[in-house]
Motif scaffolding. Sequence first.
Motif, short mmCIF file in Angstrom:
data_model
loop_
_atom_site.label_atom_id
_atom_site.label_comp_id
_atom_site.label_asym_id
_atom_site.label_seq_id
_atom_site.Cartn_x
_atom_site.Cartn_y
_atom_site.Cartn_z
N MET A 1 -13.88 3.73 29.19
CA MET A 1 -13.90 2.79 28.07
C MET A 1 -12.78 3.13 27.11
SD MET A 1 -16.90 2.20 25.22
CE MET A 1 -18.04 1.52 26.40
N PRO A 2 -11.98 2.15 26.66
CA PRO A 2 -10.88 2.44 25.74
C PRO A 2 -11.34 2.99 24.39
CG PRO A 2 -10.55 0.32 26.81
CD PRO A 2 -11.94 0.77 27.14
N LEU A 3 -12.57 2.73 23.98
CA LEU A 3 -13.06 3.30 22.74
C LEU A 3 -13.00 4.83 22.83
CD1 LEU A 3 -14.52 3.12 19.99
CD2 LEU A 3 -16.69 3.06 21.26
N LYS A 4 -12.35 5.46 21.84
CA LYS A 4 -12.18 6.91 21.89
C LYS A 4 -12.86 7.65 20.74
CE LYS A 4 -7.70 6.50 24.22
NZ LYS A 4 -6.23 6.78 24.14
N ALA A 5 -13.10 6.95 19.64
CA ALA A 5 -13.68 7.64 18.48
C ALA A 5 -14.52 6.68 17.66
CB ALA A 5 -12.57 8.23 17.61
N VAL A 6 -15.58 7.22 17.06
CA VAL A 6 -16.42 6.46 16.14
C VAL A 6 -16.41 7.17 14.80
CG1 VAL A 6 -18.74 5.60 15.65
CG2 VAL A 6 -17.87 5.57 18.00
N LEU A 7 -16.10 6.40 13.76
CA LEU A 7 -15.96 6.93 12.41
C LEU A 7 -17.10 6.34 11.57
CD1 LEU A 7 -12.13 6.18 12.07
CD2 LEU A 7 -13.23 8.07 13.28
N LEU A 8 -18.00 7.19 11.12
CA LEU A 8 -19.21 6.70 10.44
C LEU A 8 -19.19 7.01 8.96
CD1 LEU A 8 -20.28 8.40 13.32
CD2 LEU A 8 -22.20 6.91 12.79
N LEU A 109 -17.19 10.88 23.01
CA LEU A 109 -16.34 10.27 22.00
C LEU A 109 -16.11 11.24 20.85
CD1 LEU A 109 -18.01 6.76 21.83
CD2 LEU A 109 -15.86 7.32 22.96
N LYS A 110 -14.96 11.13 20.20
CA LYS A 110 -14.74 11.87 18.98
C LYS A 110 -15.60 11.24 17.88
CE LYS A 110 -11.41 14.55 20.50
NZ LYS A 110 -11.63 16.02 20.68
N ILE A 111 -16.12 12.07 16.98
CA ILE A 111 -16.98 11.59 15.91
C ILE A 111 -16.48 12.13 14.58
CG2 ILE A 111 -19.34 11.52 15.01
CD1 ILE A 111 -20.33 12.16 17.85
N VAL A 133 -19.97 17.37 13.94
CA VAL A 133 -19.01 16.29 14.19
C VAL A 133 -17.61 16.91 14.28
CG1 VAL A 133 -20.42 14.56 13.04
CG2 VAL A 133 -18.70 15.83 11.72
N ASP A 134 -16.66 16.10 14.73
CA ASP A 134 -15.31 16.61 14.91
C ASP A 134 -14.54 16.76 13.61
OD1 ASP A 134 -15.06 16.74 17.94
OD2 ASP A 134 -15.74 14.67 17.67
N CYS A 135 -14.81 15.91 12.64
CA CYS A 135 -14.18 16.08 11.33
C CYS A 135 -14.98 15.35 10.27
CB CYS A 135 -12.73 15.64 11.34
SG CYS A 135 -12.46 13.86 11.24
N ILE A 136 -14.83 15.83 9.05
CA ILE A 136 -15.47 15.21 7.88
C ILE A 136 -14.37 14.89 6.87
CG2 ILE A 136 -17.04 15.54 5.94
CD1 ILE A 136 -18.56 17.59 7.69
N ILE A 137 -14.26 13.62 6.54
CA ILE A 137 -13.38 13.19 5.46
C ILE A 137 -14.29 12.81 4.29
CG2 ILE A 137 -11.59 11.58 4.72
CD1 ILE A 137 -10.74 13.57 6.94
N SER A 138 -14.24 13.61 3.24
CA SER A 138 -15.17 13.46 2.12
C SER A 138 -14.41 13.10 0.85
CB SER A 138 -15.94 14.77 1.94
OG SER A 138 -15.03 15.82 1.63
N ALA A 139 -15.13 13.10 -0.26
CA ALA A 139 -14.51 12.74 -1.55
C ALA A 139 -13.36 13.67 -1.90
CB ALA A 139 -15.57 12.79 -2.65
N LEU A 159 -8.29 13.49 13.69
CA LEU A 159 -8.70 13.41 15.09
C LEU A 159 -7.50 13.52 16.02
CD1 LEU A 159 -11.42 10.60 14.91
CD2 LEU A 159 -11.77 13.07 15.08
N GLN A 160 -6.37 12.95 15.62
CA GLN A 160 -5.14 13.08 16.42
C GLN A 160 -4.74 14.54 16.55
OE1 GLN A 160 -2.61 10.53 14.11
NE2 GLN A 160 -2.87 8.76 15.47
N ALA A 161 -4.94 15.31 15.48
CA ALA A 161 -4.57 16.73 15.50
C ALA A 161 -5.42 17.54 16.47
CB ALA A 161 -4.69 17.31 14.09
N LEU A 162 -6.59 16.99 16.84
CA LEU A 162 -7.46 17.68 17.79
C LEU A 162 -7.02 17.47 19.23
CD1 LEU A 162 -10.94 16.89 16.19
CD2 LEU A 162 -9.60 19.00 16.01
N GLY A 163 -6.03 16.58 19.41
CA GLY A 163 -5.52 16.33 20.76
C GLY A 163 -5.95 14.98 21.28
#
Length: 235
Positions: A1-8, A109-111, A133-139, A159-163
């Motif tokens: 599946m082309p979907l690679k990451a879900v950003l919640l 998937l990356k999360i 999760v793979d990364c947290i982008i917070s305030a 997420l790109q930096a994770l490869g």
Amino acid sequence: MPLKAVLLDFNGVILDDEAIHAALVEEILLQENVRPQRGEYDLFCLGRSDRACLDNLLSRRGRAVTPAYLDKLVAKKAAAYRARLASIEPFPFFEGAIALLEKLRAAQLKIAIVTGALRSDVELALERGNFTVDCIISAESVERGKPYPDPYLRAIEALQALGGNLTAIDCLAIEDTLVGIQSAREAGVKVLGVAHTYPLHMLQRRCHWVLDRLDQFDFEEIAPLFDRSMAARCS
């Protein structure tokens, strides 16, 4: 599946805590001798960071607050929020939230969590849910939060930096607020709206796909959104 990451998003998507935030903001306003007004939390705070929320509400009253004073108010609210959560059992995850995270992980998937909440709040919830999760982008991660695209752009960079060869078109955002949807779309990310905060019909006009509940998530239904031939029509 082309979907690679879900950003919640976090508040209103994973954690059912908007009522707690609204009550704490109201308490802070009263402590600042400011009378809360009906509906203003939804207009000026939903989907935004505590800092932006409090700055918006105080500025509307002509109150000029320094960055240092805003820091104190945000810290006060954060401490009250953690104390409030400590008294709640079970922890207020939306039904299906942890199951969805596990489903995404099983699909390899990356999360990422992309939120205006403080990182400490997100980490507390993930610890209670026994999930990583793979990364947290917070305030704290960006100067400009939602509705600007910066949080989603930063998440994609992380997420790109994770490869792996990952771009915005390979990602799906899950959002519940209008400012969150705007942020994701301006970053070039397709959006699944979940009707936890706004009615379904309000989200349908803004999102690529909408759900009433997280347990309705279905990979087969979203697959067409990530077919390259359909990308232009869906964005």
